[in-house]
Scaffold this motif. Structure first.
Motif, PDB file in Angstrom:
ATOM      1  N   LEU A 118       4.137  -6.966  -4.137  1.00  0.00           N
ATOM      2  CA  LEU A 118       3.873  -5.569  -3.788  1.00  0.00           C
ATOM      3  C   LEU A 118       2.412  -5.504  -3.325  1.00  0.00           C
ATOM      4  N   ASP A 119       2.219  -5.820  -2.042  1.00  0.00           N
ATOM      5  CA  ASP A 119       0.872  -5.972  -1.492  1.00  0.00           C
ATOM      6  C   ASP A 119       0.239  -4.597  -1.253  1.00  0.00           C
ATOM      7  N   GLU A 120      -0.939  -4.383  -1.783  1.00  0.00           N
ATOM      8  CA  GLU A 120      -1.708  -3.119  -1.645  1.00  0.00           C
ATOM      9  C   GLU A 120      -1.018  -1.937  -2.341  1.00  0.00           C
ATOM     10  N   LYS A 168      -7.247 -11.258  -2.458  1.00  0.00           N
ATOM     11  CA  LYS A 168      -6.149 -10.689  -3.253  1.00  0.00           C
ATOM     12  C   LYS A 168      -4.801 -10.911  -2.553  1.00  0.00           C
ATOM     13  N   SER A 169      -4.718 -10.467  -1.298  1.00  0.00           N
ATOM     14  CA  SER A 169      -3.431 -10.628  -0.592  1.00  0.00           C
ATOM     15  C   SER A 169      -3.141 -12.103  -0.332  1.00  0.00           C
ATOM     16  N   THR A 170      -4.186 -12.862   0.010  1.00  0.00           N
ATOM     17  CA  THR A 170      -3.943 -14.300   0.254  1.00  0.00           C
ATOM     18  C   THR A 170      -3.423 -14.963  -1.025  1.00  0.00           C
ATOM     19  N   VAL A 185       1.256  -7.773  -7.865  1.00  0.00           N
ATOM     20  CA  VAL A 185       0.699  -6.548  -7.288  1.00  0.00           C
ATOM     21  C   VAL A 185      -0.725  -6.852  -6.842  1.00  0.00           C
ATOM     22  N   THR A 186      -1.071  -6.447  -5.612  1.00  0.00           N
ATOM     23  CA  THR A 186      -2.457  -6.630  -5.171  1.00  0.00           C
ATOM     24  C   THR A 186      -3.072  -5.288  -4.785  1.00  0.00           C
ATOM     25  N   GLY A 187      -4.381  -5.276  -4.723  1.00  0.00           N
ATOM     26  CA  GLY A 187      -5.132  -4.101  -4.261  1.00  0.00           C
ATOM     27  C   GLY A 187      -6.292  -3.776  -5.177  1.00  0.00           C
TER      28      GLY A 187
HETATM   29 MG    MG Z   1      -5.160  -7.186   0.564  1.00  0.00          MG
END
Ligand code: MG
Ligand code: ATP
Length: 202
Positions: free
Chosen positions: A132-134, A47-49, A164-166
């Motif tokens: 907007l990570d996590e 997700k973050s990558t 947006v990730t998480g």
């Molecule tokens: Mg992540």
């Protein structure tokens, strides 16, 4: 070439022609151009990558990008080392994992402080992409107000993209989004006792 090969070639050509007609029709139908909201959720790795990959893609085209990282940040991620040098501003909560801090009011204060930066990014015409990570955890733990977050994303400049990730993205965020991907875990090295690896996991 035998007759059989010739027949295969012809069949392939006919099939591809049909695919091309369909794809071209869809490309012609997609005429709208505006900033997108992407949500990358699910339990699998990536997700973050994916979010940082999108930032790198945008920066590579000369766009202005900014990153806000919720929850984590006590370990400097490799992307920050690279992207800050490319002019990407970072706002990092840097409190570590919630199960380590075990301090709700301190976490909320840290989340609020990063969120203030997010609000100014989300109203800045000069910013083309905000990661907007996590962020999802800030909503599931109710560290940030859902309506306020949704309103800030909705009212952002028309051309601005947001990623947006998480895990466990809120239904309202999914409804608001243009593109939503759920990363499913098939297996993860950690389950086999392998430590998080620099350059792969952070
Ligand atoms: Mg992540
Ligand atoms: P990444 O930052 O590698 O793209 P992610 O953003 O999808 O991962 P997070 O939930 O933010 O996943 O977790 C971050 C860390 O947890 C990373 O080190 C990642 O490798 C690890 N991780 C991700 N998915 C899993 C999983 N299913 N099981 C165990 N660890 C995981």
């Amino acid at each position: 070439m035998t007759d059989k090969d010739d027949n295969k070639e012809q069949k392939h050509k006919t099939r591809m022609q049909k695919v091309k007609e369909k794809v071209d029709a869809r490309i012609d139908a997609a005429t709208e151009e505006r900033g997108l909201l992407l949500v990358i959720t699910g339990n699998g790795k990536g997700k973050s990558t994916s979010g940082f990959g999108t930032v790198a893609r945008a920066v590579g085209h000369g766009l202005n990008a900014a990153v806000a990282q919720f929850i984590k940040g006590t370990w400097a991620c490799g992307e920050r080392n690279l992207l800050e040098n490319a002019g990407v501003q970072f706002h990092v909560m840097a409190t570590g994992f919630t199960w380590n801090t075990q301090d709700r009011s301190q976490d909320i204060a840290a989340a609020e402080s990063v969120w203030q930066h997010c609000k100014s990014l989300l109203s800045d015409e000069n910013i083309d992409l905000v990661l907007l990570d996590e962020l999802t955890y800030m909503l599931s733990y109710k560290y940030l107000d859902l309506d306020e977050v949704l309103a800030a994303i909705k009212n952002r400049p028309a051309h601005q993209h947001v990623v947006v990730t998480g895990r466990g993205a809120h239904r309202a965020l999914i409804e608001l989004a243009d593109t939503v991907s759920e990363v499913q875990s098939i297996k993860h090295a950690f389950d086999n006792g392998i430590k998080a690896q620099q350059g792969i996991d952070w």
